[in-house]
Structure formats: structure tokens, C-alpha cells
Design a protein around this motif. Structure first.
Motif, PDB file in Angstrom:
ATOM      1  N   SER A  76       0.847  -1.186   0.000  1.00  0.00           N
ATOM      2  CA  SER A  76       0.000   0.000   0.000  1.00  0.00           C
ATOM      3  C   SER A  76       0.884   1.237   0.000  1.00  0.00           C
ATOM      4  N   PRO A  77       0.834   2.103  -1.005  1.00  0.00           N
ATOM      5  CA  PRO A  77       1.745   3.245  -1.112  1.00  0.00           C
ATOM      6  C   PRO A  77       1.749   4.134   0.127  1.00  0.00           C
ATOM      7  N   SER A  92      10.828   3.198  -0.323  1.00  0.00           N
ATOM      8  CA  SER A  92      10.477   3.337  -1.742  1.00  0.00           C
ATOM      9  C   SER A  92      11.394   2.480  -2.612  1.00  0.00           C
ATOM     10  N   TYR A 110      10.486  -1.152  -2.304  1.00  0.00           N
ATOM     11  CA  TYR A 110       9.346  -1.525  -3.142  1.00  0.00           C
ATOM     12  C   TYR A 110       9.760  -1.661  -4.606  1.00  0.00           C
ATOM     13  N   TYR A 162       3.067   4.287  -8.024  1.00  0.00           N
ATOM     14  CA  TYR A 162       3.266   3.971  -6.596  1.00  0.00           C
ATOM     15  C   TYR A 162       4.103   5.046  -5.911  1.00  0.00           C
ATOM     16  N   LEU A 163       5.232   5.419  -6.537  1.00  0.00           N
ATOM     17  CA  LEU A 163       6.116   6.408  -5.919  1.00  0.00           C
ATOM     18  C   LEU A 163       5.420   7.758  -5.765  1.00  0.00           C
ATOM     19  N   TRP A 188       2.143   8.285  -5.503  1.00  0.00           N
ATOM     20  CA  TRP A 188       1.108   8.102  -4.480  1.00  0.00           C
ATOM     21  C   TRP A 188       1.744   8.071  -3.088  1.00  0.00           C
ATOM     22  N   MET A 189       2.861   7.381  -2.962  1.00  0.00           N
ATOM     23  CA  MET A 189       3.551   7.305  -1.677  1.00  0.00           C
ATOM     24  C   MET A 189       4.023   8.688  -1.229  1.00  0.00           C
TER      25      MET A 189
END
Length: 403
Positions: free
Chosen positions: A66-67, A311, A314, A357-358, A360-361
Motif C-alpha cells: 500500500s503506497p 520506496s 518496493y 506507486y512512488l 502516491w507514496m
């Protein structure tokens, strides 16, 4: 009550001699299990110390999907349920690039086959220029002889310029020299079977070694071939020992040209194996970029380092998935374009999701407006991409020199 003593469990801590009341010493924290008395405990200790494969690793990986959720939890103080960011990054990076060495392969580099001639036989002689002239197009013996001599002159001249490391190219040129003479004689025999030139021996008889010629170099210094001892590269502002080291590496790189060409798998494997070392440099630098980009948040550098580590962990996880997908695709390798679409689509999807993802994170961790986050993400991404390319080029050069 004092715990019972047996071959594996001691009654007192072997480190500080404190009486034990459980599986660990309550004073120094040492495990009560003696790994030297039990093979099973020894194996368990290895996994626990390096991989730490308890319930936390699976909880950590599930949360990492989950980001931003894992980074937020760790920064909020919920550290006990999860694997520490540095340990997680080390585990995933080492595992990922170990799997990459096993699943990603480059085959042997093969020179292209020569095009067929009009009679269907392979033409071993390359065209002398872009006009595509061949012996089959010559209609007179004199024209064939003239074309043959021009080809031989060019091949022999090119052969003398090859550096020591390109001996395999010289062998191909030798084959072309012999083929040039053979095909020229065949064409002359077709045009004039009784021509006197057919009774004369070839200038370079096939099957016999060609005359020795001085070897050239890929690098020329002052119009002369480079040599680490007799004609080295000299950088004035470097001390003598640095110039000697540089020329030694340059000579090594020149000699490695045929190795890299003939054994690309070895080069690629060593290149992949050195990527984790480069990441250990890039991750702290990325954390520094985050520090500058979000300086107004007043977060300390180590907080940004946590975000950078998770990060990159992931990204390693995604790359690991790509390697596994590629390995599965290789099991069902097919020349059919449509058959390869599913696993290629999965790989493209994973690559695209990594960027999403990055972003959103970054938005979830720093909690700024999407437009501001996107702007900062774009700038950080561009800077980091340039650093990544620089690191990759450095890795390629370093691997080339040290292979």
C-alpha cells in the motif's frame, strides 16, 4: 525456579552469567539457545540474524504494497511490528539482483550471416561500399581482377589496424581474404576458363597463415597506437601513480573488448551483481533530494531516509516480480508475437505502476496538494533519473575494466 539445564539450554547466560528465566537473558539479551549444540538452532540463528524471517517480514511486505502506509506507520512510531527499513532494503536488494542474475540472460553475440548470392550460395565477401558491387556483376576478367585487388588491399589494410584484443575480428577478415580470392577465381573461370591468371597461385594461399603484421590499438596517442608502457595516456594534472593506474585500467578495458563481445553473459552477470552497491550510494542521495524538496516540513534527514529506503525496497520488489515474470515467460518462449503478449503486458504494467506507486507514496507521506506533489515528483524524478544514468554508465565502465 531455576530452568533445567541440558545440552542446548543453559541454566545461566553464557555471556554475563545471569540466571536465565526464559529463552533470552533479561540483562544482555543473548539467546539461551546454544547454536553450537544444535544444528537446528544454528540454522534458525542464521535466518534470524540476516533475513529475520518471522511474522514481521510478511506483515511488512503486505503493508509495503500500500503506497506510503508502511513509511507512515514507521515514522509514527509503530516500529515493533515491522522490519526496519534498512534491513528490508538490504534483504530485498540482495535477493532481487541474485534472482536477476539467474533469470535475465543475454545470449552469445553472433555476427550476421552474409547475404546469399544469385546462385543461392552464401556470399562470404562483404560489399566494398554501399553500391553493393559483387563479382557476379563483373562481365570481364580485368574488372574482376581490379575489384579483387581493391578488396584485398582494403581488407589487409584494415587487418593491420586491429588492436590485440580484436583477434576474433582478424580471423573473420582472414576468412574474407581467402573467400575474396576463391570467388574471384570462380568468376574468372566462368568468364574465361583458359585465362592465364587461373594458373597463377593466389597472393594469399588458403589454409596458410597470413603474413604477420603489427597490431594496432583502439586508441591512438600522438598518431601512434596506445600502449600502457611505451605510449601511455598522460594527464598532466594527475600524479604519476594515478597516471599509471589509469593506463593500466585503460589497457585492461581494451583487452576486454573481445571478452565482452564473446561472453556478454559474464559481463552482464557481473554488472547486475554490482547494482546493489550503487543503490547504497543512490538511496542516501535521494533522501537528501527529498530533504531539499520538502524542507518546509521540518522533517529531519533520517525521516526522509526512511521514505527513500522503503520506496527503493518496493522498487526492488517490483523488479523481483519482473524477473520472475520474465523467467516464466522464458519457459514458454515462442517465436509467435501474440504468444509473448501476456507476460510482456505484465512487465509493462509493473513498470508503469512503479511510477504511480512512488507518486502516491510521496503524496501520502508528505500530505501536500496533488499538484504540488506532482511538480516536486517530476523535478525529483528528473534529477534522480540523471543520477541513475550516471551511476549505470559508471557501473558499465567499472565492470568493463574489472571483468
Amino acid at each position: 525456579m531455576t530452568p533445567s539445564h541440558d545440552a542446548v539450554h543453559a541454566s545461566a547466560c553464557e555471556n554475563c552469567q545471569t540466571l536465565l528465566q526464559g529463552g533470552f537473558c533479561h540483562v544482555c539479551g543473548q539467546n539461551a539457545h546454544n547454536p553450537l549444540r544444535s544444528f537446528g538452532h544454528a540454522v534458525e540463528e542464521v535466518f534470524e540474524s540476516f533475513w529475520h524471517l518471522d511474522g514481521r517480514i510478511f506483515r511488512t511486505l503486505r503493508t509495503l504494497l500500500s503506497p506510503g502506509r508502511l513509511a507512515n506507520a514507521y515514522l509514527a512510531g509503530h516500529r515493533a511490528p515491522y522490519v526496519a527499513p534498512l534491513r528490508l532494503f538490504v534483504i530485498l536488494s540482495v535477493l532481487t539482483f541474485f534472482v536477476a542474475q539467474l533469470t535475465l540472460h543475454f545470449g552469445e553475440v553472433k555476427l550476421p550471416k552474409p547475404p546469399p548470392t544469385e546462385d543461392g550460395k552464401a556470399n562470404l565477401v562483404a560489399a566494398p561500399d554501399e553500391s553493393g558491387i559483387t563479382f557476379s556483376k563483373q562481365t570481364t576478367v580485368d574488372a574482376v581482377i581490379k575489384e579483387r585487388d581493391q578488396m584485398l588491399e582494403g581488407l589487409v589494410a584494415a587487418r593491420t589496424t586491429l588492436p590485440p584484443g580484436l583477434g576474433f575480428v582478424r580471423e573473420r577478415m582472414d576468412q574474407n581474404i581467402f573467400a575474396t580470392q576463391r570467388l574471384a577465381r570462380e568468376r574468372i573461370a566462368q568468364l574465361q576458363p583458359d585465362h592465364p591468371v587461373l594458373a597463377q597461385p593466389d597472393r594469399y594461399p588458403e589454409g596458410q597463415p597470413l603474413p604477420e603484421v603489427p597490431e594496432g590499438s583502439l586508441i591512438s596517442i600522438g598518431g601512434k597506437p596506445f600502449d600502457a608502457e611505451t605510449n601511455p595516456v598522460r594527464i598532466d594534472w594527475l600524479p604519476d601513480f594515478a597516471n599509471r593506474w589509469f593506463n593500466k585500467k585503460l589497457a585492461r578495458a581494451e583487452k576486454n573488448v573481445p571478452r565482452v563481445t564473446q561472453e556478454p553473459e559474464l559481463f552482464f552477470t557481473r554488472l547486475i551483481g554490482s547494482v546493489p552497491s550503487a543503490l547504497f550510494v543512490l538511496v542516501p542521495v535521494f533522501a537528501l533530494l527529498l530533504k531539499f524538496a520538502y524542507i518546509e516540513t521540518r522533517r529531519v534527514y533520517l525521516e526522509h531516509l526512511v521514505v527513500a529506503l522503503y520506496s527503493h525496497a518496493y522498487l526492488c520488489l517490483c523488479f523481483l516480480a519482473i524477473c520472475l515474470v520474465q523467467a516464466i515467460g522464458n519457459l514458454f518462449a515462442s517465436d509467435n508475437f501474440w504468444a509473448a503478449i501476456p507476460h510482456r503486458a505484465v512487465i509493462i504494467g509493473l513498470l508503469a505502476w512503479m511510477g504511480v506507486y512512488l507518486l502516491w507514496m510521496q503524496q501520502r507521506v508528505y500530505r501536500q496538494h496533488w499538484i504540488i506533489t506532482l511538480l516536486k515528483f517530476s523535478v525529483l524524478g528528473a534529477l534522480y533519473f540523471m543520477m541513475l544514468i550516471t551511476a549505470l554508465i559508471s557501473l558499465v565502465l567499472t565492470t568493463w575494466v574489472n571483468t
